[in-house]
Design a protein around this motif. Structure first.
Motif, PDB file in Angstrom:
ATOM      1  N   PRO A   1      51.460  47.476  24.806  1.00 31.43           N
ATOM      2  CA  PRO A   1      50.109  46.925  25.007  1.00 31.43           C
ATOM      3  C   PRO A   1      50.035  45.764  26.020  1.00 31.43           C
ATOM      4  CG  PRO A   1      50.533  47.291  22.676  1.00 31.43           C
ATOM      5  CD  PRO A   1      51.827  47.524  23.378  1.00 31.43           C
ATOM      6  N   PRO A   2      50.866  44.718  25.889  1.00 28.99           N
ATOM      7  CA  PRO A   2      50.770  43.659  26.911  1.00 28.99           C
ATOM      8  C   PRO A   2      51.172  44.133  28.307  1.00 28.99           C
ATOM      9  CG  PRO A   2      52.571  43.196  25.388  1.00 28.99           C
ATOM     10  CD  PRO A   2      51.789  44.316  24.798  1.00 28.99           C
ATOM     11  N   MET A   3      52.082  45.102  28.388  1.00 30.48           N
ATOM     12  CA  MET A   3      52.451  45.607  29.709  1.00 30.48           C
ATOM     13  C   MET A   3      51.272  46.348  30.340  1.00 30.48           C
ATOM     14  SD  MET A   3      55.567  44.925  30.700  1.00 30.48           S
ATOM     15  CE  MET A   3      56.842  46.046  31.186  1.00 30.48           C
ATOM     16  N   THR A   4      50.492  47.031  29.522  1.00 34.51           N
ATOM     17  CA  THR A   4      49.297  47.682  30.031  1.00 34.51           C
ATOM     18  C   THR A   4      48.397  46.668  30.702  1.00 34.51           C
ATOM     19  OG1 THR A   4      49.381  49.177  28.157  1.00 34.51           O
ATOM     20  CG2 THR A   4      47.313  49.075  29.355  1.00 34.51           C
ATOM     21  N   SER A   5      48.261  45.533  30.072  1.00 35.30           N
ATOM     22  CA  SER A   5      47.342  44.555  30.638  1.00 35.30           C
ATOM     23  C   SER A   5      47.921  43.931  31.904  1.00 35.30           C
ATOM     24  CB  SER A   5      46.923  43.543  29.572  1.00 35.30           C
ATOM     25  OG  SER A   5      47.620  42.360  29.722  1.00 35.30           O
ATOM     26  N   GLU A   6      49.258  43.800  31.979  1.00 33.54           N
ATOM     27  CA  GLU A   6      49.853  43.327  33.237  1.00 33.54           C
ATOM     28  C   GLU A   6      49.621  44.347  34.352  1.00 33.54           C
ATOM     29  OE1 GLU A   6      50.775  40.454  33.702  1.00 33.54           O
ATOM     30  OE2 GLU A   6      51.069  39.762  31.647  1.00 33.54           O
ATOM     31  N   PHE A   7      49.684  45.603  33.979  1.00 30.94           N
ATOM     32  CA  PHE A   7      49.490  46.677  34.943  1.00 30.94           C
ATOM     33  C   PHE A   7      48.062  46.631  35.492  1.00 30.94           C
ATOM     34  CE2 PHE A   7      48.957  51.374  35.815  1.00 30.94           C
ATOM     35  CZ  PHE A   7      49.829  51.404  36.880  1.00 30.94           C
ATOM     36  N   LEU A   8      47.113  46.360  34.623  1.00 36.25           N
ATOM     37  CA  LEU A   8      45.725  46.234  35.074  1.00 36.25           C
ATOM     38  C   LEU A   8      45.542  44.992  35.939  1.00 36.25           C
ATOM     39  CD1 LEU A   8      43.748  47.233  31.881  1.00 36.25           C
ATOM     40  CD2 LEU A   8      43.869  48.462  34.058  1.00 36.25           C
ATOM     41  N   THR A   9      46.233  43.934  35.547  1.00 34.48           N
ATOM     42  CA  THR A   9      46.104  42.682  36.292  1.00 34.48           C
ATOM     43  C   THR A   9      46.585  42.832  37.728  1.00 34.48           C
ATOM     44  OG1 THR A   9      46.447  41.515  34.226  1.00 34.48           O
ATOM     45  CG2 THR A   9      46.645  40.223  36.225  1.00 34.48           C
ATOM     46  N   ILE A  10      47.599  43.653  37.922  1.00 37.94           N
ATOM     47  CA  ILE A  10      48.126  43.785  39.284  1.00 37.94           C
ATOM     48  C   ILE A  10      47.070  44.446  40.187  1.00 37.94           C
ATOM     49  CG2 ILE A  10      49.304  46.022  39.354  1.00 37.94           C
ATOM     50  CD1 ILE A  10      51.732  44.529  40.504  1.00 37.94           C
ATOM     51  N   PHE A  11      46.268  45.357  39.626  1.00 39.73           N
ATOM     52  CA  PHE A  11      45.176  45.940  40.424  1.00 39.73           C
ATOM     53  C   PHE A  11      44.165  44.878  40.810  1.00 39.73           C
ATOM     54  CE2 PHE A  11      46.530  50.041  38.694  1.00 39.73           C
ATOM     55  CZ  PHE A  11      46.483  50.791  39.847  1.00 39.73           C
ATOM     56  N   LYS A  12      43.802  44.071  39.839  1.00 41.68           N
ATOM     57  CA  LYS A  12      42.814  43.032  40.124  1.00 41.68           C
ATOM     58  C   LYS A  12      43.380  42.017  41.113  1.00 41.68           C
ATOM     59  CE  LYS A  12      41.447  43.483  35.393  1.00 41.68           C
ATOM     60  NZ  LYS A  12      41.611  42.719  34.151  1.00 41.68           N
ATOM     61  N   ASN A  13      44.629  41.612  40.876  1.00 39.47           N
ATOM     62  CA  ASN A  13      45.235  40.625  41.769  1.00 39.47           C
ATOM     63  C   ASN A  13      45.431  41.157  43.182  1.00 39.47           C
ATOM     64  OD1 ASN A  13      45.329  38.583  39.911  1.00 39.47           O
ATOM     65  ND2 ASN A  13      47.427  39.008  39.260  1.00 39.47           N
ATOM     66  N   SER A  14      45.518  42.480  43.308  1.00 42.82           N
ATOM     67  CA  SER A  14      45.755  43.024  44.643  1.00 42.82           C
ATOM     68  C   SER A  14      44.595  42.691  45.577  1.00 42.82           C
ATOM     69  CB  SER A  14      45.969  44.541  44.563  1.00 42.82           C
ATOM     70  OG  SER A  14      44.731  45.188  44.288  1.00 42.82           O
ATOM     71  N   SER A  15      43.438  42.344  45.004  1.00 40.98           N
ATOM     72  CA  SER A  15      42.304  41.995  45.865  1.00 40.98           C
ATOM     73  C   SER A  15      42.580  40.724  46.663  1.00 40.98           C
ATOM     74  CB  SER A  15      41.037  41.846  45.023  1.00 40.98           C
ATOM     75  OG  SER A  15      41.228  40.828  44.078  1.00 40.98           O
ATOM     76  N   LEU A  16      43.497  39.879  46.174  1.00 38.81           N
ATOM     77  CA  LEU A  16      43.835  38.660  46.912  1.00 38.81           C
ATOM     78  C   LEU A  16      44.508  38.966  48.243  1.00 38.81           C
ATOM     79  CD1 LEU A  16      45.165  36.140  44.237  1.00 38.81           C
ATOM     80  CD2 LEU A  16      43.052  36.026  45.564  1.00 38.81           C
ATOM     81  N   ALA A  17      44.990  40.204  48.366  1.00 39.46           N
ATOM     82  CA  ALA A  17      45.665  40.581  49.606  1.00 39.46           C
ATOM     83  C   ALA A  17      44.709  40.547  50.792  1.00 39.46           C
ATOM     84  CB  ALA A  17      46.293  41.961  49.461  1.00 39.46           C
ATOM     85  N   LEU A  18      43.423  40.576  50.511  1.00 42.39           N
ATOM     86  CA  LEU A  18      42.461  40.518  51.618  1.00 42.39           C
ATOM     87  C   LEU A  18      42.568  39.215  52.379  1.00 42.39           C
ATOM     88  CD1 LEU A  18      39.493  38.757  51.474  1.00 42.39           C
ATOM     89  CD2 LEU A  18      39.259  40.173  49.447  1.00 42.39           C
ATOM     90  N   THR A  19      43.055  38.148  51.707  1.00 41.09           N
ATOM     91  CA  THR A  19      43.144  36.849  52.375  1.00 41.09           C
ATOM     92  C   THR A  19      44.180  36.840  53.474  1.00 41.09           C
ATOM     93  OG1 THR A  19      44.754  36.096  50.737  1.00 41.09           O
ATOM     94  CG2 THR A  19      42.436  35.583  50.320  1.00 41.09           C
ATOM     95  N   ILE A  20      45.140  37.762  53.436  1.00 44.01           N
ATOM     96  CA  ILE A  20      46.081  37.832  54.546  1.00 44.01           C
ATOM     97  C   ILE A  20      45.812  39.081  55.388  1.00 44.01           C
ATOM     98  CG2 ILE A  20      47.857  36.422  53.440  1.00 44.01           C
ATOM     99  CD1 ILE A  20      49.353  39.021  52.753  1.00 44.01           C
TER     100      ILE A  20
END
Ligand SMILES: Nc1ncnc2c1ncn2[C@@H]1O[C@H](COP(=O)(O)OP(=O)(O)O)[C@@H](O)[C@H]1O
Ligand SMILES: [Mg+2]
Lengths: 240, 243
Positions: free
Chosen positions: A162-181
């Motif tokens: 269960p917590p790994m699932t949420s980390e997996f989802l977080t990486i999708f959301k965090n990937s949006s920060l890649a727009l800054t570079i």
């Protein structure tokens, strides 16, 4: 406010293609980042539970470093600062010849950052297994490697699905920060569409929906993984 | 078979084992008893190197447990151990629990291991239950699987750490009976930490009484129950036998 709604813009050329390509980059950056996060995080997490003190300290240093520096700062460090630090030749290669420098930096950044979070989950999972379990393993003649391979890792990972699932989802959301570079992922493309068409609402709604759909698909899949990984009656056992 | 000489162990400042010397001969059954916290579990875990100790020597079948160059996994594979909380592996069936070390330590083939497992399951009275997970078995059944799991390695000695303490009263006998058969029919060398004094009387050759990290009594079973020499042992016995 007289805003001209125009949802059709989303399926017009070239904006539809931009969103699709943005989705592609989001998926690619997240998936490759997750592969790094999962393998490196597993390694660091296991290291943090080993008997060897120097190894444990190394694991702890890694986690504290990567978990506590804001992700945005890490993104800039990977893309702007690191090439200046690694020496002239390698630095030049990173800036000029490395394939997709923005995406590569973003993948490494997301991967190593999320690894620190995965490591904490893995460590918590392994540490939640009663000490008697590994003792029983050692007592029957298993080596440390075998105790991890056949007992601690299979049980520990089942506990942390269960917590790994949420980390997996977080990486999708965090990937949006890649727009800054400058990685042309979903959010980057939405902003681009806004710049070109001034239809910001539609563009960002589309981006939101894309994230939502990804999330729902991931949850659907991980629910099945979770059901499959569940240990019959685990936690109900009479442990005294 | 098991020889313990002047063993001392500390947990940081806490002197948990004080100058312990004792031995278990081949085929002998030794019961170790004593109040909670007296160091019984620690002692029995020193015997197969699950706990390190700082002073003294322990040899099992002439192999020194504490020596740096001892191959502990190899030594442990010949010593069966049964724990208070069974410690079956929850993600495996009973069959898989019993097969694991046969496959991974002894290198038996899958079919060899399964045959042996079925024989052992019969023997501990669990015929046909190999497909069950531990959560689907009663405490007494789990402990019998754990005993079968230890026996699957064909050990030359067995260590038991309070094997019936976590069991409901009505399940204690089914486990003790298996242990008794093991002692009587197989002549297994056994070191048993237990408070089951009836078992000790029936099965043990010697009883060792520990208190505060020391061996206070080491006597033949008849002598121990006849005239324990120390006040502490007498007090302990009178408390235990009350219930
Ligand atoms: N890993 C440990 N670290 C520190 N103290 C321990 C540890 N294990 C046991 N002890 C202490 O050592 C003493 C003896 O414990 P134990 O051998 O489990 O006793 P027994 O099995 O006779 O009840 C107890 O006081 C216990 O608190
Ligand atoms: Mg104990």
């Amino acid at each position: 406010m007289n805003y001209n709604w125009n949802w059709a813009i989303l399926i017009e050329v070239p904006y539809f293609d931009w969103l699709v390509s943005g989705l592609g980059w989001t998926l690619l950056v997240s998936a490759l980042g997750w592969i790094i996060a999962f393998s490196l995080g597993s390694l660091i997490g296991v290291i943090r539970t080993l008997p060897s003190k120097p190894l444990r300290l190394f694991g702890m240093a890694y986690v504290e470093l990567f978990r506590n520096v804001p992700l945005l700062v890490q993104m800039f460090i990977w893309f702007y600062v690191l090439p200046e630090l690694v020496g002239e030749d390698l630095g030049r290669w990173m800036k000029r010849d490395m394939p997709f420098p923005e995406a590569t930096s973003a993948i490494l950044c997301l991967g190593t950052y999320t690894a620190s979070r995965v490591a904490e989950q893995v460590r918590a999972g392994i540490e939640s297994i009663p000490r008697g379990q590994s003792m029983a393993g050692y007592a029957m003649g298993l080596t440390t490697k075998q105790v991890y391979r056949y007992l601690l890792i299979p049980v520990g990972y089942r506990i942390i699905v269960p917590p790994m699932t949420s980390e997996f989802l977080t990486i999708f959301k965090n990937s949006s920060l890649a727009l800054t570079i400058g990685v042309a992922e979903v959010l980057y493309q939405a902003r681009q569409i806004e710049n070109y068409t001034f239809q910001g609402f539609e563009a960002f709604t589309a981006a939101t929906l894309i994230y939502l759909v990804i999330t729902m698909i991931v949850v659907f899949i991980t629910d099945r993984v979770e059901a499959k990984a569940r240990i019959p009656g685990y936690g109900v056992q009479g442990k005294t | 078979m098991i020889d313990i000489q002047n063993v001392n162990k500390w947990f940081d400042d806490f002197h948990v084992l004080k100058n312990i010397s004792m031995s278990v001969a081949k085929g002998e059954v030794i019961v170790v008893c004593g109040p909670s916290g007296s160091g019984k579990s620690t002692l029995i875990k020193c015997v197969n190197g699950l706990e390190p100790f700082q002073k003294g020597t322990i040899t099992v079948n002439d192999v020194s447990v504490g020596a740096k160059d001892t191959n502990l996994p190899e030594l442990r594979s010949h010593i069966g151990m049964v724990f208070q909380n069974f410690e079956l592996f929850p993600h495996m069936t009973a069959m898989q629990n019993i097969c694991l070390s046969q496959l991974k330590v002894l290198g038996r083939s899958q079919s060899e291991a399964q045959d042996r497992t079925n024989t052992l399951l019969d023997r501990v009275g669990l015929e046909g239950l190999g497909f069950k997970y531990s959560s689907e078995l009663s405490g007494g059944q789990q402990q019998r699987v754990a005993i079968a799991r230890a026996l699957a390695m064909d050990p030359f000695a067995m260590l038991f750490d309070e094997p019936t303490s976590a069991l409901d009263p009505e399940m204690i006998n089914e486990v003790l009976e298996v242990m008794q058969e093991l002692a009587r029919d197989d002549g297994m060398t056994m070191m048993v930490v237990t408070h089951e004094m009836g078992f000790a009387r029936r099965v043990a050759d010697r009883v060792i009484f520990m208190d505060e990290g020391e061996i206070v009594e080491d006597a033949n079973t008849d002598d121990f129950f006849g005239t324990p020499r120390s006040d502490r042992a007498q007090l302990f016995l009178s408390k235990i036998l009350q219930h």
